[in-house]
Each structure stands twice: as structure tokens, then as C-alpha cells.
Design a protein around this motif. Structure first.
Motif, short mmCIF file in Angstrom:
data_model
loop_
_atom_site.label_atom_id
_atom_site.label_comp_id
_atom_site.label_asym_id
_atom_site.label_seq_id
_atom_site.Cartn_x
_atom_site.Cartn_y
_atom_site.Cartn_z
N ARG A 7 0.84 -1.20 0.00
CA ARG A 7 0.00 0.00 0.00
C ARG A 7 0.87 1.25 0.00
NH1 ARG A 7 -4.61 0.01 4.44
NH2 ARG A 7 -5.14 1.82 3.17
N GLY A 8 0.38 2.27 -0.68
CA GLY A 8 1.10 3.54 -0.71
C GLY A 8 0.66 4.34 -1.92
N PRO A 9 1.18 5.55 -2.09
CA PRO A 9 0.89 6.31 -3.30
C PRO A 9 1.28 5.50 -4.53
CG PRO A 9 2.00 7.68 -1.67
CD PRO A 9 2.07 6.28 -1.16
N GLY A 10 0.46 5.56 -5.58
CA GLY A 10 0.64 4.68 -6.73
C GLY A 10 2.03 4.70 -7.33
N ASP A 11 2.63 5.89 -7.49
CA ASP A 11 3.96 5.95 -8.10
C ASP A 11 5.02 5.35 -7.19
OD1 ASP A 11 3.55 8.05 -6.32
OD2 ASP A 11 4.88 9.42 -7.39
N HIS A 12 4.83 5.47 -5.87
CA HIS A 12 5.76 4.87 -4.92
C HIS A 12 5.65 3.35 -4.97
CE1 HIS A 12 6.82 8.59 -2.43
NE2 HIS A 12 5.96 9.00 -3.34
N VAL A 13 4.42 2.84 -5.05
CA VAL A 13 4.21 1.40 -5.13
C VAL A 13 4.88 0.84 -6.38
CG1 VAL A 13 2.47 -0.41 -5.48
CG2 VAL A 13 2.08 1.37 -3.78
N GLN A 14 4.70 1.53 -7.50
CA GLN A 14 5.31 1.07 -8.75
C GLN A 14 6.83 1.04 -8.64
OE1 GLN A 14 4.29 3.37 -12.20
NE2 GLN A 14 5.28 1.96 -13.62
N GLY A 15 7.41 2.11 -8.09
CA GLY A 15 8.86 2.15 -7.93
C GLY A 15 9.36 1.06 -7.00
N PHE A 16 8.63 0.83 -5.91
CA PHE A 16 9.00 -0.22 -4.97
C PHE A 16 9.02 -1.58 -5.66
CE2 PHE A 16 7.43 -3.61 -2.19
CZ PHE A 16 8.41 -3.62 -1.21
N LEU A 17 7.96 -1.91 -6.40
CA LEU A 17 7.86 -3.22 -7.04
C LEU A 17 8.92 -3.38 -8.13
CD1 LEU A 17 3.99 -3.61 -7.31
CD2 LEU A 17 5.54 -4.69 -5.66
N ASP A 18 9.18 -2.33 -8.89
CA ASP A 18 10.21 -2.42 -9.93
C ASP A 18 11.59 -2.67 -9.32
OD1 ASP A 18 8.35 -2.01 -11.90
OD2 ASP A 18 8.77 0.14 -12.13
N THR A 19 11.87 -2.02 -8.19
CA THR A 19 13.17 -2.19 -7.54
C THR A 19 13.29 -3.57 -6.93
OG1 THR A 19 13.16 0.19 -7.03
CG2 THR A 19 14.79 -1.17 -5.90
N VAL A 20 12.21 -4.07 -6.32
CA VAL A 20 12.22 -5.43 -5.79
C VAL A 20 12.48 -6.44 -6.91
CG1 VAL A 20 10.78 -7.25 -4.77
CG2 VAL A 20 10.79 -4.97 -3.77
N ALA A 21 11.82 -6.24 -8.04
CA ALA A 21 11.97 -7.18 -9.16
C ALA A 21 13.41 -7.23 -9.67
CB ALA A 21 11.02 -6.79 -10.30
N ALA A 22 14.15 -6.13 -9.50
CA ALA A 22 15.53 -6.07 -9.99
C ALA A 22 16.54 -6.60 -8.98
CB ALA A 22 15.88 -4.63 -10.36
N ALA A 23 16.10 -6.92 -7.76
CA ALA A 23 17.02 -7.40 -6.72
C ALA A 23 17.57 -8.78 -7.08
CB ALA A 23 16.31 -7.45 -5.38
#
Length: 232
Positions: free
Chosen positions: A47-63
Motif C-alpha cells: 500500500r502507498g501512493p501509486g507511483d511509490h508502489v510502482q517504484g517499490f515493485l520495480d526495484t524489488v523485481a531487480a534485486a
């Protein structure tokens, strides 16, 4: 019985590591499923502001340890469920450390700003949670016990639980939560938006959402602990 809040900076856990860079995002572990060849899939509510959620998920995917991130709804939404599959070879979970020491906990942790929050349930006396903390730290993570309280039955215990819940909120979180309630944000079929609350209190939408979200997480964690202690 006591309930204890344990905070863990779980180094090597992708969601925890990445969330340190996205403090407006809250992650709740919903379930965990074993896979093959050392992989494990975790279902996360983000949960969070939409652009923050997207950035979080993209960064997790790149880990490095992450095999895949499968979102069950649009990544730019402010509340999404995702399945994160990652390699757990040579990595021991907090749950495993707690189980080693006979400690029960509320299902799922909540991650905010890089820290996992666990609610532990302990009978009076043993087991000693400090031993589990030492084991988690020995594995390379940071851990601390930040709250401990007796869970009593009856009206007195309920009053204590409410007082502790309010004390756990910051002044601003209490202010935003109280205003949201007065404005009817939680009413059935409510039309009040976070933006309306932000306008009323004079804060940015994102800041208001963050205060409200963290207040809700704290309140629901206390309610869950209160019900679990009574066998519900």
C-alpha cells in the motif's frame, strides 16, 4: 500472557531492503509458499501512493535474489497484492528463528521504512525473546524489542489495550485519524477522499495518506493482538 513487538532490519530480504528507500509504502506479508530448488513465494499486500508502489515493485523485481514479481493488479494502484518469488538458499527467515525458540507470533509481518514489525505472543516467564533476538542478530540482521505489555482479560485489559494503541500513534497520526473519522472517511458508501482530508488539515495528499496509513496499521495490529489473545 504478554505481547511483544519485535522490529527487525532483515538484511537480505528483498522487500525489507527495498522498503528503506520507499518509506511511504507499507508492506504486509499475507502468506508464504515453499517452491523448488530453494525458492519461496511470498504473497504481499503493498500500500502507498501509486507511483511509490510502482517504484517499490520495480526495484524489488531487480534485486538479485528475486526470481519474479507477479502483480495481481496494476502496479500503479495504491493497494496491490503481489507474489514475490526469491531464492532463499543460505537464508534463514525470522519465522524460523522464532520457531527455534518456541515463540508464537501473529501471522505475517508489516514492513515500513526498511523495518519488519512482528507481534510476538509470550506466556509469563519462558520463552525469553532476547534469545531469539540474539540469534537473528547473529545471522546478520538488526533486531530490537520495542514494546512489551501484559494482555489481561476483562474491561481493565480492554481499556489498557486502547490506551496503548493511542500511545503508539504520533500526534499527527492521531490528528489525521480523528479528522478522517469526523469527516466520515470510514462511513459506509463514504465519498470523502484522502485529498479532502489533506485540504482540511493543510498537508500534502501523500503526507496525509502516509500518516493515515500508518495510523490504520497500528490500530489494526493492536486490534488483531487483542482478539488473538482472547482466542478469536
Amino acid at each position: 500472557m504478554r505481547d511483544v513487538t519485535l522490529r527487525v532490519r532483515n538484511h537480505g530480504a528483498p522487500a525489507s531492503d527495498v522498503s528503506a528507500d520507499y518509506p511511504a509504502v507499507t508492506v504486509r506479508a499475507v502468506s508464504s509458499l515453499p517452491g523448488s530448488d530453494g525458492d519461496r513465494s511470498r504473497i504481499l499486500a503493498v500500500r502507498g501512493p501509486g507511483d511509490h508502489v510502482q517504484g517499490f515493485l520495480d526495484t524489488v523485481a531487480a534485486a538479485d535474489p528475486v526470481r519474479s514479481v507477479d502483480a495481481w493488479s496494476g502496479r500503479d494502484a495504491d493497494h496491490v497484492f503481489v507474489a514475490v518469488t526469491h531464492d532463499t538458499t543460505d537464508w534463514r527467515s525470522v519465522t524460523a528463528h522464532l520457531a527455534d525458540h518456541g515463540i508464537h507470533h501473529r501471522g505475517g509481518s508489516v514492513v515500513r521504512a526498511g523495518w519488519e514489525h512482528w507481534t510476538l505472543y509470550l506466556p509469563d516467564g519462558d520463552p525469553d525473546p532476547t534469545e531469539a533476538v540474539a540469534a537473528i542478530e547473529a545471522a546478520g540482521s538488526d533486531a530490537e524489542l520495542v514494546a512489551a505489555a501484559s494482555v489481561e482479560a476483562g474491561a481493565g485489559g480492554e481499556h489498557f489495550a486502547v490506551s496503548r494503541m493511542l500511545d503508539a500513534l504520533t500526534d499527527r497520526q492521531r490528528e489525521v485519524l480523528a479528522l478522517a473519522t469526523r469527516m466520515g472517511y470510514y462511513d459506509e458508501a463514504a465519498t470523502v477522499r484522502v485529498a479532502d482530508i489533506a485540504d482540511e488539515i493543510g498537508l500534502a495528499d501523500t503526507t496525509t495518506w502516509e500518516h493515515l496509513s500508518r495510523a490504520e496499521e497500528t490500530v489494526m495490529a493492536e486490534v488483531g493482538a487483542h482478539l488473538a489473545a482472547r482466542g478469536h
